[in-house]
Design an enzyme around this catalytic site. Sequence first.
Site, PDB file in Angstrom:
ATOM      1  N   HIS A  99       8.626 -15.910   5.096  1.00  0.00           N
ATOM      2  CA  HIS A  99       7.769 -14.736   4.900  1.00  0.00           C
ATOM      3  C   HIS A  99       6.386 -14.966   5.490  1.00  0.00           C
ATOM      4  CE1 HIS A  99       5.880 -11.304   2.823  1.00  0.00           C
ATOM      5  NE2 HIS A  99       4.874 -12.143   2.619  1.00  0.00           N
ATOM      6  N   GLU A 100       5.788 -16.122   5.204  1.00  0.00           N
ATOM      7  CA  GLU A 100       4.455 -16.403   5.726  1.00  0.00           C
ATOM      8  C   GLU A 100       4.468 -16.508   7.245  1.00  0.00           C
ATOM      9  OE1 GLU A 100       2.043 -15.916   3.912  1.00  0.00           O
ATOM     10  OE2 GLU A 100       3.121 -15.931   2.008  1.00  0.00           O
ATOM     11  N   HIS A 103       4.116 -13.200   8.903  1.00  0.00           N
ATOM     12  CA  HIS A 103       2.746 -12.765   9.158  1.00  0.00           C
ATOM     13  C   HIS A 103       2.226 -13.344  10.467  1.00  0.00           C
ATOM     14  CE1 HIS A 103       2.259 -10.660   5.441  1.00  0.00           C
ATOM     15  NE2 HIS A 103       2.406 -11.734   4.683  1.00  0.00           N
ATOM     16  N   HIS A 107       0.883 -11.307  13.703  1.00  0.00           N
ATOM     17  CA  HIS A 107      -0.387 -11.598  14.380  1.00  0.00           C
ATOM     18  C   HIS A 107      -0.166 -11.780  15.875  1.00  0.00           C
ATOM     19  CE1 HIS A 107      -4.282 -14.218  14.550  1.00  0.00           C
ATOM     20  NE2 HIS A 107      -4.455 -13.026  15.058  1.00  0.00           N
TER      21      HIS A 107
END
Length: 234
Positions: A99-100, A103, A107
């Site tokens: 999940h991280e 991100h 980006h």
Amino acid sequence: MIPDFGYYILAGAIFLVSSYVSNRLKSKFKKYSKVHLQNGLSGAEIAEKMLADNGIRDVQVISTPGMLTDHYNPTNKTVNLSEGVYAQRNAAAAAVAAHECGHAVQHATAYSWLQMRSKIVPAVGISSKLSNIVIMIGLVMTATQAMGGIGTTIFGVGILLFAVTTAFAFITLPVEFDASNRALAWLEKENMLTQQEHSGAKDALKWAARTYVVAALGSLATLLYFVTIFLNRR
């Protein structure tokens, strides 16, 4: 009475729902932390592989203290994994790590909602610190009729500040849901997890997303409550 009885009912309801979802999230992560991965990879290794598979070479995966403190920092391009995720080899760790990294992929691909959220972060920082203080000052001045109608103006300014934090909470929703979708899609595409492990990862991320939904709805309910008071006192 400032705040009046209605505020306490609203605040209490939001607190109870938030506590329930938070406790469910913790129990889910505890449950899926016991589902050990057959591939034997740690959260950090899964994160590094997902970054590499997406052609991201300038993001570092590091360990950060605490529980559920995982986050992606776009400023220094780091995927920060909590102690319970970084070195662990279970479905919960896999879900959070991926999940991280979702991100980080956002980006790298200039995902519009993430860009929008990043742009208003400075304003949110100011608003979150000042909104409640300004609102209370405005309410007190309005109730005591101090300095004429200035209290109503100050109260209105406080509401506008609070509205910024509410907007941020709702802008965060598509960012978080998209990151989870990217994570689950990659885990499935690369056959990183068994069917049982994938189901656990999906369930864990579902409850994590619900914490953001509750926060956004709670913020909106509070904002509407303050707006109602403002309109009634004009």
